[in-house]
Write a protein that holds these residues in place. Structure first.
Motif, PDB file in Angstrom:
ATOM      1  N   SER A 177       1.174  -3.164   6.452  1.00 23.29           N
ATOM      2  CA  SER A 177       1.842  -1.914   5.550  1.00 23.29           C
ATOM      3  C   SER A 177       3.453  -1.491   5.819  1.00 23.29           C
ATOM      4  CB  SER A 177       0.670  -0.621   5.910  1.00 23.29           C
ATOM      5  OG  SER A 177      -0.492  -0.575   5.468  1.00 23.29           O
ATOM      6  N   ASP A 220      -1.204  -1.586  -2.137  1.00 22.13           N
ATOM      7  CA  ASP A 220      -1.466  -1.755   0.036  1.00 22.13           C
ATOM      8  C   ASP A 220      -3.520  -2.108  -0.286  1.00 22.13           C
ATOM      9  OD1 ASP A 220      -0.548  -1.844   2.243  1.00 22.13           O
ATOM     10  OD2 ASP A 220      -1.171   0.596   2.848  1.00 22.13           O
ATOM     11  N   ASP A 221      -3.568  -3.244   0.596  1.00 23.68           N
ATOM     12  CA  ASP A 221      -5.377  -2.966   0.550  1.00 23.68           C
ATOM     13  C   ASP A 221      -5.169  -2.782  -0.817  1.00 23.68           C
ATOM     14  OD1 ASP A 221      -4.962  -3.059   3.734  1.00 23.68           O
ATOM     15  OD2 ASP A 221      -4.723  -0.787   3.310  1.00 23.68           O
TER      16      ASP A 221
HETATM   17 MG    MG Z   1      -2.355  -1.110   6.040  1.00 25.84          MG
END
Ligand code: MG
Ligand code: ADP
Length: 273
Positions: free
Chosen positions: A120, A174-175
């Motif tokens: 991140s 993200d993710d």
């Molecule tokens: Mg992360």
């Protein structure tokens, strides 16, 4: 100042406000004074004002792009410790941060690594650098964006919701692996990937390279089709490091600096950093 000059000045302020020229509005009085004192030709005065407005607009545009991007705060390339991820080349990241080649052809970045490894942070820092280079970026937790698109689909507005994301040169998801099974079933994520393919870039982070992607899409054919599109023009970065947080905590406990993750030569006074 004469009262005539006062009236003129008040008028200028009003007009510049109405014309929405805040940069000039802020600067004109000071520049006019300098211009009068130094006897500038009128064109020089006007050019100075126009230039000022230009710079000011550029700054405000970047501020807008920064606000719309929703990047996590405080994650920059400057605060990213490249020494702790020796498999990531700082030069390669710097090249990506210029954005020039890959964004133009809609190429992607896939960033893999365990939790806490810096995915991140690095993706946000890259986004910030791209905004500073004049690009538009949007950062989202994948589950949040999927949820938004699901709502759009229910309202029969999925296509326009995806089209709206076209304004961003880079979409950071993200993710990806945290997409849930029921989210997967609507296949909005696949439609997003298919729509951006070879046109608009994505940066995707995930804990696992492809292994668990079966649960992100409704069936295997779609999983393969999604992976195929994502990797076709992609830079794949693997950050196989231990959690940065855990290492930091361990270092504190041991009361010393973080141990080197790769062999280093003992530094002398004169060695360069
Ligand atoms: Mg992360
Ligand atoms: P991930 O997204 O891979 O789970 P994060 O990027 O959230 O990991 O990193 C966890 C924390 O550790 C964050 O506060 C982040 O700023 C910090 N961190 C991780 N890697 C680095 C690094 N190489 N240099 C500086 N800070 C880092």
């Amino acid at each position: 100042m004469t009262s005539k000059a006062n009236v003129d000045a008040a008028r200028v302020e009003l007009l510049l406000g109405d014309l929405r020229l805040p940069g000039i509005k802020l600067m004109w009085a000071k520049l006019a004074e300098q211009s009068d004192k130094e006897g500038w030709p009128a064109a020089r005065f006007l050019a100075a004002l126009a230039e000022h407005e230009m710079v000011d607009r550029g700054r405000r545009r970047m501020e807008r792009h920064l606000a719309e991007a929703r990047l996590p705060a405080g994650k920059t390339l400057a605060t990213f410790d490249f020494d702790s991820v020796p498999m990531i080349s700082k030069a390669q990241v710097a090249a990506l941060a210029s954005g020039d080649e890959w964004l133009a052809k809609g190429a992607n970045i896939l960033l893999f690594g365990p939790p806490g490894g810096g995915k991140s942070h690095l993706s946000s820092a890259l986004g910030l650098a791209l905004i500073e280079n004049g690009r538009r970026v949007f950062f989202a937790r994948t589950t949040d964006l999927v949820q938004r698109l699901q709502i759009a689909r229910r309202e029969l507005a999925l296509e326009s919701a995806i089209a709206k994301l076209d304004r961003y040169d880079l979409l950071i998801l993200d993710d990806l692996a945290y997409v849930t099974k029921d989210q997967a079933e609507t296949s909005v994520l696949f439609e997003l990937i298919a729509a951006r393919y070879e046109r608009r870039s994505m940066l995707i982070t995930a804990n696992q390279p492809f292994g668990e992607w079966g649960k992100i899409f409704p069936d295997q054919a779609m999983t393969l089709a999604a992976i195929d599109r994502l990797v076709h023009h992609a830079t794949i970065l693997e950050m196989n490091v231990e959690s940065y947080r855990r290492r930091e905590a361990l270092d504190r406990k041991r009361g010393r600096g973080r141990p080197a993750t790769h062999a280093t030569i003992k530094k002398t006074e004169t060695s360069e950093d």
